[in-house]
Scaffold this active site. Structure first.
Site, PDB file in Angstrom:
ATOM      1  N   ASP A  49       8.658   0.677  -1.484  1.00 36.28           N
ATOM      2  CA  ASP A  49       7.449   0.061  -2.040  1.00 36.28           C
ATOM      3  C   ASP A  49       7.295   0.409  -3.528  1.00 36.28           C
ATOM      4  O   ASP A  49       6.490  -0.201  -4.232  1.00 36.28           O
ATOM      5  CB  ASP A  49       6.197   0.600  -1.313  1.00 36.28           C
ATOM      6  CG  ASP A  49       5.714  -0.334  -0.217  1.00 36.28           C
ATOM      7  OD1 ASP A  49       6.016  -1.536  -0.302  1.00 36.28           O
ATOM      8  OD2 ASP A  49       5.029   0.146   0.709  1.00 36.28           O
ATOM      9  N   LYS A  58       7.432  -8.323   8.346  1.00 34.92           N
ATOM     10  CA  LYS A  58       8.503  -7.499   7.773  1.00 34.92           C
ATOM     11  C   LYS A  58       9.628  -7.329   8.777  1.00 34.92           C
ATOM     12  O   LYS A  58      10.812  -7.385   8.441  1.00 34.92           O
ATOM     13  CB  LYS A  58       7.934  -6.141   7.325  1.00 34.92           C
ATOM     14  CG  LYS A  58       7.107  -6.280   6.054  1.00 34.92           C
ATOM     15  CD  LYS A  58       6.238  -5.081   5.748  1.00 34.92           C
ATOM     16  CE  LYS A  58       5.309  -5.435   4.579  1.00 34.92           C
ATOM     17  NZ  LYS A  58       4.300  -4.414   4.297  1.00 34.92           N
ATOM     18  N   GLN A  83       2.590   1.425   5.978  1.00 35.82           N
ATOM     19  CA  GLN A  83       1.684   0.298   5.766  1.00 35.82           C
ATOM     20  C   GLN A  83       0.298   0.799   5.345  1.00 35.82           C
ATOM     21  O   GLN A  83      -0.298   1.624   6.031  1.00 35.82           O
ATOM     22  CB  GLN A  83       1.597  -0.534   7.055  1.00 35.82           C
ATOM     23  CG  GLN A  83       0.782  -1.796   6.923  1.00 35.82           C
ATOM     24  CD  GLN A  83       1.396  -2.812   5.962  1.00 35.82           C
ATOM     25  OE1 GLN A  83       2.585  -3.079   5.992  1.00 35.82           O
ATOM     26  NE2 GLN A  83       0.573  -3.370   5.085  1.00 35.82           N
TER      27      GLN A  83
END
Ligand code: NDP
Length: 279
Positions: free
Chosen positions: A117, A50, A94
Site C-alpha cells: 500500500d 482484491k 484493510q
C-alpha cells in the site's frame, strides 16, 4: 456531453493483464496477504475485489478475517508472522481498523519491502525524494488515468482537493515529480472554486458527493474523481457532479468505473514488484 470518458475499467484490465502475463512469463511465485478486522461491509467488498484480482493475475491470496474484538497485540503478532513468511510478498491491512486499534502502529510494523500500500513511513519518505519502490495504489492509478489522456503533466496547473496521507498528499507529490505546478486545497482553502478553475488537471479527493460543480472547472480540463460516496438510495457517487462537469471538462473519470478499479490494479503491480525485490 463534451468530455471524453476515461475508462478506468478498461485501463485497469490492461494493467492486470500485463501483471498476469509478467507472472506467467517469468514463472514468478507471488503471494499477497490481506488482513481484515471486523465486518465493515465496504471493506468486505474491497477485500473480495482484491481476491478476485489476485486470482485473475495468478497471485496467491491469503485472507485473514479477524473478529472486531481482535487486540492490538494479536494483530501485531499476525503482521510479524506475515513479515517472516516467505510465501507472502505483500501485506495489506484493510483500513479503517476498528477504533480500539492503532492503525499507525500496525502500518509501521509491516516490513517496508512488503508494504504494497506504500503507507509505511519509510516508503512515504522515499516517495518524497523520488526514490521509491512502491507508489500508493490510488494516486498511482490516478497517474495512469491521466497518462491515458495523452495530456502532458509537465508545466500544467494541477489542483488536488484533499490532503490526506493516502490520497491527496502523495497525489500532489506524483504530479510534482512529473513537473506539474501543483496546488493542494483543503477545508481551509479560501475561494476554492477560483483555485480549481485554474486547473488543467483537477483531482478531487474530498469524500463529499457532487462537491465539484461545473463552475469550478476550466473548460477542457482533465478531471479525476477519487471520491467514493454512498448515497441514501444505496447508489455510489463521486466527489464530482458528473452530469454538469462532463459538459465542461475535456476528460473525466466516472464513478464507479474510474479510479476505483485502478487502485486494485496498481496493488497487483506493487505485489509483483515486492516479489521481485524480495528475490
Ligand atoms: P479524508 O477524509 O482523509 O480527506 C478528505 C480531504 O478533503 C481532507 O484533506 C479535507 O480537508 C478535504 N475537504 C473536506 N471538506 C472540504 C471542503 N469543504 N473543501 C475543501 N476540502 C475539503 O479522505 P480520503 O483522502 O481518505 O478519501 C477521499 C475520498 O476518496 C473518499 O470519498 C474516499 O472514499 C475516496 N477514496 C477512494 C479510493 C479509490 O480507490 N477510488 C481510495 C481511497 C479513498 P482537511 O484536511 O482540511 O480536513
Amino acid at each position: 456531453m463534451s468530455a471524453n470518458i476515461i475508462d478506468g475499467k478498461a485501463i485497469s484490465a490492461a494493467v492486470k493483464e500485463q501483471v498476469r502475463d509478467e507472472i506467467a512469463r517469468d514463472k514468478l511465485t507471488v503471494g499477497l496477504a490481506v488482513v481484515i478486522v471486523g465486518d465493515d461491509p465496504a471493506s468486505r467488498v474491497y477485500v473480495n475485489n482484491k481476491k478476485k484480482a489476485c486470482e485473475f493475475c495468478g497471485i496467491k491470496s491469503y485472507e485473514y478475517a479477524l473478529p472486531a474484538e481482535t487486540t492490538q497485540e494479536e494483530l501485531l503478532e499476525l503482521v510479524d508472522t506475515l513479515n517472516a513468511d516467505k510465501n507472502v510478498n505483500g501485506i495489506l491491512v484493510q483500513l479503517p481498523l476498528p477504533k480500539h486499534l492503532d492503525e499507525k502502529a500496525v502500518i509501521e510494523r509491516i516490513s517496508p519491502n512488503k508494504d504494497v500500500d506504500a503507507f509505511h513511513e519509510s516508503n512515504v519518505g522515499r516517495i518524497m525524494i523520488g526514490n521509491y519502490s512502491f507508489l500508493p495504489c490510488t494516486p498511482a492509478g490516478c497517474m495512469e488515468l491521466i497518462h491515458s489522456t495523452g495530456v502532458e503533466v509537465a508545466g500544467k496547473e494541477c489542483v488536488v482537493i484533499g490532503r490526506s496521507n493516502i490520497v491527496g498528499k502523495p497525489m500532489a507529490m506524483l504530479l510534482l515529480h512529473e513537473n506539474g505546478t501543483v496546488t493542494v486545497c483543503h477545508s481551509k482553502t479560501h475561494d476554492l472554486a477560483e483555485v480549481c478553475r485554474r486547473a488543467d488537471i483537477l483531482v478531487a479527493a474530498v469524500g463529499r458527493p457532487n462537491f465539484v460543480t461545473a463552475d469550478m472547472v476550466k473548460p477542457g480540463a482533465v478531471v479525476i474523481d477519487v471520491g467514493i460516496n454512498r448515497l441514501d438510495n444505496g447508489k455510489l457517487c463521486g466527489d464530482v457532479k458528473f452530469d454538469e462537469v462532463s459538459e465542461v471538462a475535456g476528460w473525466i473519470t466516472p464513478v464507479p468505473g474510474g479510479v476505483g478499479p485502478m487502485t486494485i490494479a496498481m496493488l497487483m503491480r506493487n505485489t509483483v514488484t515486492a516479489a521481485r525485490i524480495q528475490k
